[in-house]
Scaffold this motif. Structure first.
Motif, PDB file in Angstrom:
ATOM      1  N   TYR A  36       0.840  -1.190   0.000  1.00  0.00           N
ATOM      2  CA  TYR A  36       0.000   0.000   0.000  1.00  0.00           C
ATOM      3  C   TYR A  36       0.882   1.250   0.000  1.00  0.00           C
ATOM      4  O   TYR A  36       0.989   1.951   1.005  1.00  0.00           O
ATOM      5  N   TYR A  38       0.379   4.104  -1.190  1.00  0.00           N
ATOM      6  CA  TYR A  38      -0.335   5.367  -1.067  1.00  0.00           C
ATOM      7  C   TYR A  38      -0.190   5.988   0.319  1.00  0.00           C
ATOM      8  O   TYR A  38      -0.321   7.196   0.481  1.00  0.00           O
ATOM      9  N   VAL A  39       0.128   5.189   1.339  1.00  0.00           N
ATOM     10  CA  VAL A  39       0.290   5.741   2.689  1.00  0.00           C
ATOM     11  C   VAL A  39       1.501   6.656   2.789  1.00  0.00           C
ATOM     12  O   VAL A  39       1.626   7.417   3.755  1.00  0.00           O
ATOM     13  N   ILE A  42       0.711  10.260   3.519  1.00  0.00           N
ATOM     14  CA  ILE A  42       0.520  10.675   4.904  1.00  0.00           C
ATOM     15  C   ILE A  42       1.876  10.825   5.592  1.00  0.00           C
ATOM     16  O   ILE A  42       2.093  11.760   6.363  1.00  0.00           O
ATOM     17  N   SER A  58      -6.121  12.765   5.141  1.00  0.00           N
ATOM     18  CA  SER A  58      -5.975  11.316   5.272  1.00  0.00           C
ATOM     19  C   SER A  58      -7.305  10.611   5.081  1.00  0.00           C
ATOM     20  O   SER A  58      -7.375   9.564   4.438  1.00  0.00           O
ATOM     21  N   LEU A  61      -8.067  10.722   1.362  1.00  0.00           N
ATOM     22  CA  LEU A  61      -7.195   9.755   0.685  1.00  0.00           C
ATOM     23  C   LEU A  61      -7.738   8.334   0.868  1.00  0.00           C
ATOM     24  O   LEU A  61      -7.852   7.570  -0.091  1.00  0.00           O
ATOM     25  N   GLY A  62      -8.072   7.982   2.093  1.00  0.00           N
ATOM     26  CA  GLY A  62      -8.604   6.655   2.377  1.00  0.00           C
ATOM     27  C   GLY A  62      -9.925   6.392   1.666  1.00  0.00           C
ATOM     28  O   GLY A  62     -10.167   5.283   1.174  1.00  0.00           O
ATOM     29  N   HIS A  75     -10.243   1.721   4.575  1.00  0.00           N
ATOM     30  CA  HIS A  75      -9.006   2.451   4.296  1.00  0.00           C
ATOM     31  C   HIS A  75      -9.086   3.861   4.883  1.00  0.00           C
ATOM     32  O   HIS A  75      -8.088   4.372   5.390  1.00  0.00           O
ATOM     33  N   CYS A  79      -6.431   5.211   7.533  1.00  0.00           N
ATOM     34  CA  CYS A  79      -5.655   6.422   7.219  1.00  0.00           C
ATOM     35  C   CYS A  79      -5.809   7.477   8.311  1.00  0.00           C
ATOM     36  O   CYS A  79      -4.837   8.134   8.689  1.00  0.00           O
ATOM     37  N   MET A  82      -3.753   6.413  11.206  1.00  0.00           N
ATOM     38  CA  MET A  82      -2.345   6.682  10.932  1.00  0.00           C
ATOM     39  C   MET A  82      -2.019   8.168  11.109  1.00  0.00           C
ATOM     40  O   MET A  82      -1.007   8.523  11.719  1.00  0.00           O
ATOM     41  N   ALA A  83      -2.877   9.038  10.596  1.00  0.00           N
ATOM     42  CA  ALA A  83      -2.654  10.484  10.716  1.00  0.00           C
ATOM     43  C   ALA A  83      -2.729  10.921  12.174  1.00  0.00           C
ATOM     44  O   ALA A  83      -1.975  11.791  12.616  1.00  0.00           O
ATOM     45  N   HIS A 127      -1.242   1.804  10.483  1.00  0.00           N
ATOM     46  CA  HIS A 127      -2.224   1.767   9.391  1.00  0.00           C
ATOM     47  C   HIS A 127      -2.596   0.341   9.015  1.00  0.00           C
ATOM     48  O   HIS A 127      -3.765  -0.019   8.958  1.00  0.00           O
TER      49      HIS A 127
END
Length: 178
Positions: A36, A38-39, A42, A58, A61-62, A75, A79, A82-83, A127
């Protein structure tokens, strides 16, 4: 200078979303560790970005990744988690003078390999474990979600750090306007 950073992040956003949604949707290492990248969006948000802005970006994005994966917000939730963790990890790992810097991005070049690898591994693990815990949604399968999350995080961080070296992100500490 801030406009240049935003422009490059927007361009990277489109590249990573298309890469994730079209080419890497079913890509797995040994049918276990998923990729993944794309993370990274972030991870590399500027040090001085406001917390609510990072959380909103985030989430957005998710949601876009959820459209490709048809995962109904999993997702997006991972996200945002994670943020949210990023706020505290940066407080623990970063210098206070970078708190308002919108032109410096967390990267191998700005902080060094060891710092960035640890930072990335912690956040990508948050994440991925969060994502797989939501996917399995069963306490009996938590160990499986944890192992798959850590394996996928290791794979993803390896790719993110490698790409920074290959495409020169490890040589530039700041984006400069042309």
């Amino acid at each position: 200078m801030v406009g240049s950073v935003i422009g490059r992040l927007v361009a990277l956003f489109f590249v990573l979303i298309l890469l994730q949604g079209i080419f890497l949707r079913n890509f797995a290492l040994f049918d276990y560790a998923l990729l993944y990248p794309y993370v990274a969006l972030i991870l590399i948000l500027p040090f001085g970005i406001r917390n609510m802005t990072a959380l909103f970006m985030s989430f957005f994005l998710g949601l876009i990744v959820d459209v490709f994966y048809d995962t109904l917000g999993m997702h997006a939730a991972a996200c945002v988690l994670m943020a949210f963790a990023r706020i505290y990890i940066l407080k623990l790992m970063s210098k206070e003078e970078q708190a308002d810097d919108l032109t410096t991005l967390p990267s191998v070049s700005s902080r060094g390999f060891q710092w960035f690898a640890l930072y990335a591994f912690i956040l990508v693990s948050v994440h991925h474990v969060g994502l797989f815990a939501l996917e399995y949604f069963n306490t009996r399968l938590f160990l499986s979600a944890l192992l798959r999350g850590v394996a996928s995080a290791t794979f993803t961080v390896t790719v993110i750090v490698s790409v920074q070296y290959i495409f020169g992100g490890a040589r530039k500490t700041r984006f400069r306007s042309s």
